[in-house]
Write an enzyme that holds these catalytic residues in place. Structure first.
Site, PDB file in Angstrom:
ATOM      1  N   GLU A 129      -1.959  -3.169  -8.880  1.00 16.77           N
ATOM      2  CA  GLU A 129      -0.708  -2.421  -9.017  1.00 16.77           C
ATOM      3  C   GLU A 129      -0.581  -1.834 -10.406  1.00 16.77           C
ATOM      4  O   GLU A 129       0.513  -1.570 -10.884  1.00 16.77           O
ATOM      5  CB  GLU A 129       0.496  -3.314  -8.695  1.00 16.77           C
ATOM      6  N   ASP A 133       0.826  -1.209   0.000  1.00 20.12           N
ATOM      7  CA  ASP A 133       0.000   0.000   0.000  1.00 20.12           C
ATOM      8  C   ASP A 133       0.860   1.259   0.000  1.00 20.12           C
ATOM      9  O   ASP A 133       0.589   2.222  -0.727  1.00 20.12           O
ATOM     10  CB  ASP A 133      -0.934   0.018   1.216  1.00 20.12           C
TER      11      ASP A 133
END
Length: 191
Positions: free
Chosen positions: A110, A84
């Site tokens: 991602e 994160d």
């Protein structure tokens, strides 16, 4: 008459507050909660606006799809929290690097898309390559260890009246070419 004025003022204040709340909700609907980047819905809206403008003015429009290299390894090795932080890191660097009219969107775990208005392929490659370089000198730190963050990217230049899905597919194909060629690469899609 005075009471009616006061009632109208209270109504105007309430309308102003409701407009502010609506604006905030609109921003939340179009933003990725983790990174603050535009989300897919916001990207779709921006693409429609920029594509229409590009068609009207006969100006170029490119899209770059970015996929973080070794992200699964980062998550598996250092945990989801580290992943994160890495996602937030790349968005922050992108905001510092990209031009004010460029739009970064988180479109997957991602994966990111960068919409590049008024930008031909040569300049788009230069912009995305600059983003790669700007990530390199300041590696992301996790638990006191340097962890470089890199990405591979595919860029496609939009043909007149080309749909978003077709353009994204071409950029995605170029992204997979970049991945096959190695990490931290940029590949341009043919028109």
């Amino acid at each position: 008459l005075q009471a009616a004025r006061e009632q109208a003022q209270r109504a105007e204040q309430k309308i102003g507050l409701l407009r502010n709340e609506l604006d905030q909700l609109g921003k939340m609907v179009h933003a990725d909660a983790l990174t603050g980047a535009v989300n897919q819905c916001g990207l779709n809206e921006a693409f429609a606006r920029e594509a229409a403008r590009a068609d009207r003015r006969n100006t170029p429009l490119c899209i770059a799809l970015l996929d973080l290299d070794d992200f699964k390894w980062l998550n598996d090795t250092h945990g989801q929290h580290a992943g994160d932080i890495a996602l937030q890191y790349i968005v922050n660097i992108a905001r510092e690097t990209l031009r004010s009219n460029d739009i970064i969107a988180r479109v997957g775990g991602e994966e990111f898309a960068v919409l590049l208005p008024d930008t031909g392929m040569e300049l788009a490659v230069a912009v995305i390559s600059r983003l790669q370089r700007n990530l390199a000198p300041g590696p992301f730190l996790q638990a006191g260890r340097q962890q470089p963050i890199t990405f591979s990217a595919g860029i496609a230049s939009r043909a007149h009246n080309e749909k978003q899905s077709t353009l994204a597919h071409r950029a995605d194909t170029a992204l997979y070419e970049a991945k096959r060629a190695g990490k931290n690469r940029v590949a341009a899609a043919p028109l």
